[in-house]
Motif scaffolding. Sequence first.
Motif, PDB file in Angstrom:
ATOM      1  N   TRP A 139       6.410  -2.415  -3.287  1.00 11.12           N
ATOM      2  CA  TRP A 139       5.402  -1.415  -2.407  1.00 11.12           C
ATOM      3  C   TRP A 139       6.085  -0.222  -2.717  1.00 11.12           C
ATOM      4  O   TRP A 139       7.523  -0.465  -2.776  1.00 11.12           O
ATOM      5  CB  TRP A 139       5.217  -2.474  -1.072  1.00 11.12           C
ATOM      6  CG  TRP A 139       5.211  -2.997  -0.680  1.00 11.12           C
ATOM      7  CD1 TRP A 139       5.490  -4.574  -0.445  1.00 11.12           C
ATOM      8  CD2 TRP A 139       3.826  -3.433  -0.259  1.00 11.12           C
ATOM      9  NE1 TRP A 139       4.906  -5.195   0.023  1.00 11.12           N
ATOM     10  CE2 TRP A 139       3.595  -4.623   0.074  1.00 11.12           C
ATOM     11  CE3 TRP A 139       2.939  -2.732  -0.419  1.00 11.12           C
ATOM     12  CZ2 TRP A 139       1.792  -5.336   0.592  1.00 11.12           C
ATOM     13  CZ3 TRP A 139       1.427  -3.055   0.649  1.00 11.12           C
ATOM     14  CH2 TRP A 139       1.392  -4.356   0.398  1.00 11.12           C
ATOM     15  N   ASP A 140       5.269   0.912  -2.709  1.00  9.41           N
ATOM     16  CA  ASP A 140       6.325   1.709  -2.813  1.00  9.41           C
ATOM     17  C   ASP A 140       6.149   2.419  -1.286  1.00  9.41           C
ATOM     18  O   ASP A 140       5.157   3.421  -0.848  1.00  9.41           O
ATOM     19  CB  ASP A 140       5.389   2.835  -3.739  1.00  9.41           C
ATOM     20  CG  ASP A 140       5.560   3.708  -4.099  1.00  9.41           C
ATOM     21  OD1 ASP A 140       6.580   4.649  -3.697  1.00  9.41           O
ATOM     22  OD2 ASP A 140       5.453   4.672  -4.901  1.00  9.41           O
ATOM     23  N   TYR A 141       7.234   3.030  -1.043  1.00 13.60           N
ATOM     24  CA  TYR A 141       6.803   3.190   0.826  1.00 13.60           C
ATOM     25  C   TYR A 141       6.591   4.390   0.808  1.00 13.60           C
ATOM     26  O   TYR A 141       6.810   4.837   1.587  1.00 13.60           O
ATOM     27  CB  TYR A 141       8.617   2.753   0.968  1.00 13.60           C
ATOM     28  CG  TYR A 141       9.052   1.000   1.510  1.00 13.60           C
ATOM     29  CD1 TYR A 141       7.647   1.120   2.758  1.00 13.60           C
ATOM     30  CD2 TYR A 141       9.113  -0.125   0.501  1.00 13.60           C
ATOM     31  CE1 TYR A 141       8.396  -0.972   2.754  1.00 13.60           C
ATOM     32  CE2 TYR A 141       8.986  -1.119   0.780  1.00 13.60           C
ATOM     33  CZ  TYR A 141       8.582  -1.907   1.917  1.00 13.60           C
ATOM     34  OH  TYR A 141       8.379  -3.132   2.269  1.00 13.60           O
ATOM     35  N   ASP A 142       7.064   5.393  -0.638  1.00 17.12           N
ATOM     36  CA  ASP A 142       7.153   6.920  -0.202  1.00 17.12           C
ATOM     37  C   ASP A 142       5.711   7.017  -0.662  1.00 17.12           C
ATOM     38  O   ASP A 142       5.340   8.474  -0.635  1.00 17.12           O
ATOM     39  CB  ASP A 142       7.709   7.798  -0.947  1.00 17.12           C
ATOM     40  CG  ASP A 142       9.863   7.003  -0.942  1.00 17.12           C
ATOM     41  OD1 ASP A 142       9.361   7.101   0.379  1.00 17.12           O
ATOM     42  OD2 ASP A 142       9.847   6.777  -1.900  1.00 17.12           O
ATOM     43  N   ARG A 143       4.567   6.070  -1.049  1.00 20.47           N
ATOM     44  CA  ARG A 143       3.425   6.393  -1.652  1.00 20.47           C
ATOM     45  C   ARG A 143       2.730   5.922  -0.533  1.00 20.47           C
ATOM     46  O   ARG A 143       1.986   5.537  -0.489  1.00 20.47           O
ATOM     47  CB  ARG A 143       3.326   5.881  -2.780  1.00 20.47           C
ATOM     48  CG  ARG A 143       1.944   6.350  -3.727  1.00 20.47           C
ATOM     49  CD  ARG A 143       1.833   6.038  -4.876  1.00 20.47           C
ATOM     50  NE  ARG A 143       0.460   6.068  -5.970  1.00 20.47           N
ATOM     51  CZ  ARG A 143       0.204   5.971  -6.434  1.00 20.47           C
ATOM     52  NH1 ARG A 143       0.688   4.896  -7.097  1.00 20.47           N
ATOM     53  NH2 ARG A 143      -1.814   5.460  -7.022  1.00 20.47           N
ATOM     54  N   GLN A 144       2.298   6.926   0.412  1.00 20.32           N
ATOM     55  CA  GLN A 144       0.701   6.473   1.102  1.00 20.32           C
ATOM     56  C   GLN A 144       0.004   7.099   0.588  1.00 20.32           C
ATOM     57  O   GLN A 144      -0.855   7.175   0.188  1.00 20.32           O
ATOM     58  CB  GLN A 144       1.106   7.255   2.374  1.00 20.32           C
ATOM     59  CG  GLN A 144       1.367   6.794   3.636  1.00 20.32           C
ATOM     60  CD  GLN A 144       1.159   7.450   4.923  1.00 20.32           C
ATOM     61  OE1 GLN A 144       1.747   8.873   5.519  1.00 20.32           O
ATOM     62  NE2 GLN A 144       0.316   6.821   5.844  1.00 20.32           N
ATOM     63  N   ILE A 145      -1.369   5.636   0.861  1.00 20.11           N
ATOM     64  CA  ILE A 145      -2.343   5.656   0.641  1.00 20.11           C
ATOM     65  C   ILE A 145      -3.804   6.379   2.113  1.00 20.11           C
ATOM     66  O   ILE A 145      -3.653   5.678   2.817  1.00 20.11           O
ATOM     67  CB  ILE A 145      -3.369   4.357  -0.413  1.00 20.11           C
ATOM     68  CG1 ILE A 145      -2.964   3.453   0.167  1.00 20.11           C
ATOM     69  CG2 ILE A 145      -2.276   4.079  -1.355  1.00 20.11           C
ATOM     70  CD1 ILE A 145      -4.042   1.492  -0.152  1.00 20.11           C
ATOM     71  N   THR A 146      -4.497   5.962   2.041  1.00 19.86           N
ATOM     72  CA  THR A 146      -5.733   6.162   2.709  1.00 19.86           C
ATOM     73  C   THR A 146      -6.081   5.256   3.234  1.00 19.86           C
ATOM     74  O   THR A 146      -6.147   4.161   3.004  1.00 19.86           O
ATOM     75  CB  THR A 146      -6.601   7.070   2.350  1.00 19.86           C
ATOM     76  OG1 THR A 146      -7.880   6.082   1.160  1.00 19.86           O
ATOM     77  CG2 THR A 146      -7.054   8.347   2.141  1.00 19.86           C
TER      78      THR A 146
END
Length: 317
Positions: free
Chosen positions: A278-285
């Motif tokens: 998981w990329d905790y810094d990369r939010q998706i919609t």
Amino acid sequence: MATAIKDIQEDPRERALQEKVATGYQLEDVEEMTERYKNVLVNTIHIAADLEVVTLPTYSPAIKTSPTLEDKIAIAAACQDELGHAQMMYRILEDFGYDTHSFLFERDPEEWRTFQMLEFPHEDYIESVVSMCYGDRAGYITTVDLEENCSYAPFARSLRKVNYEETFHVSHGERWTRFFWNQSEESRRRVQETVDFYFPLCTAWFGMPDNRKTRTDQLSYRIRGASNDEMRQKWLSRVVPFSESVGIKVPAHYDEEQGKYVLDYEPPIYLDEEKREWDYDRQITWEEQLKVWKKGSKHKVPSIARVISEEWGKDLW
Ligand SMILES: [Fe+2]
Ligand SMILES: [Fe+2]
């Protein structure tokens, strides 16, 4: 569309049934149902049944690689339980005119309803016990809610046995997660890595946040009692203290000020499926998240196809 929903809400039969079940009344008979009630109930049971079956291919690789005969037996026993849960749920759907055999063997794998948490085959026994500890706990919170609150009495009653068996899966998971945490440096690293992967999958098990959810029939017809956020909170209140007591790091904590458990990240976030990271810094919609959920992981279709083609028996050992 808006008019159609308004019409149903204003339909006196629908409103009367909603008011009746709100007082705790339970239906015993299909005859008592309105069409809308029947649809939401059947849909709920159908998804629950599919989710029980798709646990089987996730356990499959771990049965082959688990270190001892006891481990193999433990996983095989859990698989048997899950299949029994599915059988009971499909059996209830037969009262609504559906056929279990065609559900299981004549459906296109694409049509199956799965949740992301159950779409990744376990790579080893540690992954199986971690998934029992965190994932079965999530499933158990959902089925306990249905047992305690579902306004369709035959379904609520049948979940007593399901939940009894789920407590074994969760305790087995907790016991062996703790064991592998303390066994060696290597097994500890593997436990942490697996929890890192499963934790966000499990929080997503409960679905969209309440303020984003548009379909509320399950609650208004009292098919279940707690909202997505309430169930997610219940799950956090069990797994966060457990993890802290073992020493496992999880991306959530108890917030004194708010008086509840909170996540240390803002979902939804990006998952690299290949690396299982998981990329905790990369939010998706949420729109992107819904697309990912709808499509399913790359394992979904092959796993279900395998269940359908019954390769299980001869491939098991
Ligand atoms: Fe189950
Ligand atoms: Fe289970």
